[in-house]
Design a protein around this motif. Structure first.
Motif, PDB file in Angstrom:
ATOM      1  N   LEU A  59      86.369  77.243  -7.378  1.00 16.91           N
ATOM      2  CA  LEU A  59      85.100  77.517  -8.054  1.00 16.91           C
ATOM      3  C   LEU A  59      84.209  78.393  -7.193  1.00 16.91           C
ATOM      4  N   PHE A  60      84.091  78.037  -5.895  1.00 21.95           N
ATOM      5  CA  PHE A  60      83.213  78.815  -5.013  1.00 21.95           C
ATOM      6  C   PHE A  60      83.817  80.179  -4.672  1.00 21.95           C
ATOM      7  N   SER A 118      77.632  78.517   5.118  1.00 20.41           N
ATOM      8  CA  SER A 118      77.344  77.759   3.910  1.00 20.41           C
ATOM      9  C   SER A 118      78.560  77.714   2.998  1.00 20.41           C
ATOM     10  N   MET A 119      79.288  78.823   2.914  1.00 23.64           N
ATOM     11  CA  MET A 119      80.499  78.857   2.094  1.00 23.64           C
ATOM     12  C   MET A 119      81.530  77.893   2.657  1.00 23.64           C
ATOM     13  N   LEU A 129      81.814  83.666  -5.331  1.00 26.94           N
ATOM     14  CA  LEU A 129      81.733  84.745  -4.349  1.00 26.94           C
ATOM     15  C   LEU A 129      82.305  86.037  -4.914  1.00 26.94           C
ATOM     16  N   TRP A 130      83.385  85.924  -5.675  1.00 27.61           N
ATOM     17  CA  TRP A 130      83.990  87.097  -6.314  1.00 27.61           C
ATOM     18  C   TRP A 130      82.981  87.771  -7.233  1.00 27.61           C
ATOM     19  N   ASP A 143      87.589  82.906 -12.716  1.00 26.90           N
ATOM     20  CA  ASP A 143      88.834  82.153 -12.768  1.00 26.90           C
ATOM     21  C   ASP A 143      88.763  80.975 -11.798  1.00 26.90           C
ATOM     22  N   VAL A 144      88.927  79.769 -12.336  1.00 26.01           N
ATOM     23  CA  VAL A 144      88.911  78.562 -11.501  1.00 26.01           C
ATOM     24  C   VAL A 144      90.218  77.819 -11.727  1.00 26.01           C
ATOM     25  N   SER A 145      91.112  77.915 -10.754  1.00 30.30           N
ATOM     26  CA  SER A 145      92.432  77.260 -10.844  1.00 30.30           C
ATOM     27  C   SER A 145      93.142  77.607 -12.151  1.00 30.30           C
ATOM     28  N   GLY A 146      93.083  78.887 -12.520  1.00 31.00           N
ATOM     29  CA  GLY A 146      93.774  79.354 -13.710  1.00 31.00           C
ATOM     30  C   GLY A 146      93.014  79.189 -15.006  1.00 31.00           C
TER      31      GLY A 146
END
Length: 204
Positions: free
Chosen positions: A69-70, A197-198, A74-75, A13-16
């Motif tokens: 996105l990142f 890095s994150m 990670l999820w 999921d990226v911004s919905g």
């Protein structure tokens, strides 16, 4: 709903918005390697991760979208685990317990042991297998304790104490030396490198 009933994810999921990602285990081993490169600029890491992990074109229009996105990457990498405030506090407490512990595996340096372990325990050839990252990690974490790679990880994580006999201490020190990894960073240092890095990826 259990993953066993709803199936393994193929999007994040990226911004919905649902965005398709690569799910092959090799991609996410590469993701880990990229994120742990301390000598690479954040901008290069970001582009390399995006080009490696996305399965579709995705235009990033804002820093918030990049962060989302990142977060999604990670999820997926962490098998769907979400870290909230209470979990972060708990993790800080746990970090103090693990500070100074040696790393117990490296996909780069242990590839032969990992390949042999999957062949022995599951009859899976990792050079030809088609495994989702979550499937691979579940099998990796469930490796038979009798296989050589599991014993090697046990040697690396062994805490040599005063309660051990002289012969035991000598044996485990020898095993640690034989199977030591070239990367001398501790678990905590490697996790901090990943976290840096994150954070850098969110600030470009």
């Amino acid at each position: 709903m259990s993953i066993l009933t709803k199936g393994l994810p193929k999007t994040i999921d990226v911004s919905g918005r649902k965005v398709a990602i690569e799910t092959d285990f090799r991609v996410w081993i590469k993701y880990e390697e990229i994120m742990l490169k301390e000598d690479e600029k954040a901008q290069i890491q970001v582009l390399e991760v995006i080009n490696t992990c996305l399965a579709e074109d995705f235009k990033i229009s804002s820093l918030d979208e990049l962060e989302s996105l990142f977060d999604g990457f990670l999820w997926f990498y962490s098998l769907g685990k979400k870290i909230d405030g209470s979990q972060e506090k708990k993790k800080e407490e746990e970090d103090s317990e693990f500070a100074g512990l040696s790393l117990v595996y490296s996909f780069e340096h242990d590839w032969a042991y990992i390949y042999a372990a999957f062949t022995e325990c599951y009859n899976i050839n990792l050079f030809t297998a088609n495994l989702h990252w979550w499937e691979f990690k579940a099998l990796f974490e469930g490796l038979n304790q009798k296989c050589l790679f599991s014993r090697i990880m046990s040697f690396r994580s062994m805490n040599i104490t005063s309660k051990m006999s002289k012969d035991e201490k000598k044996y485990y020190r020898t095993m640690k030396k034989i199977y030591a990894l070239p990367d001398e960073r501790t678990v905590e240092e490697k996790e901090n490198s990943f976290a840096r890095s994150m954070m850098a990826s969110m600030q470009i």
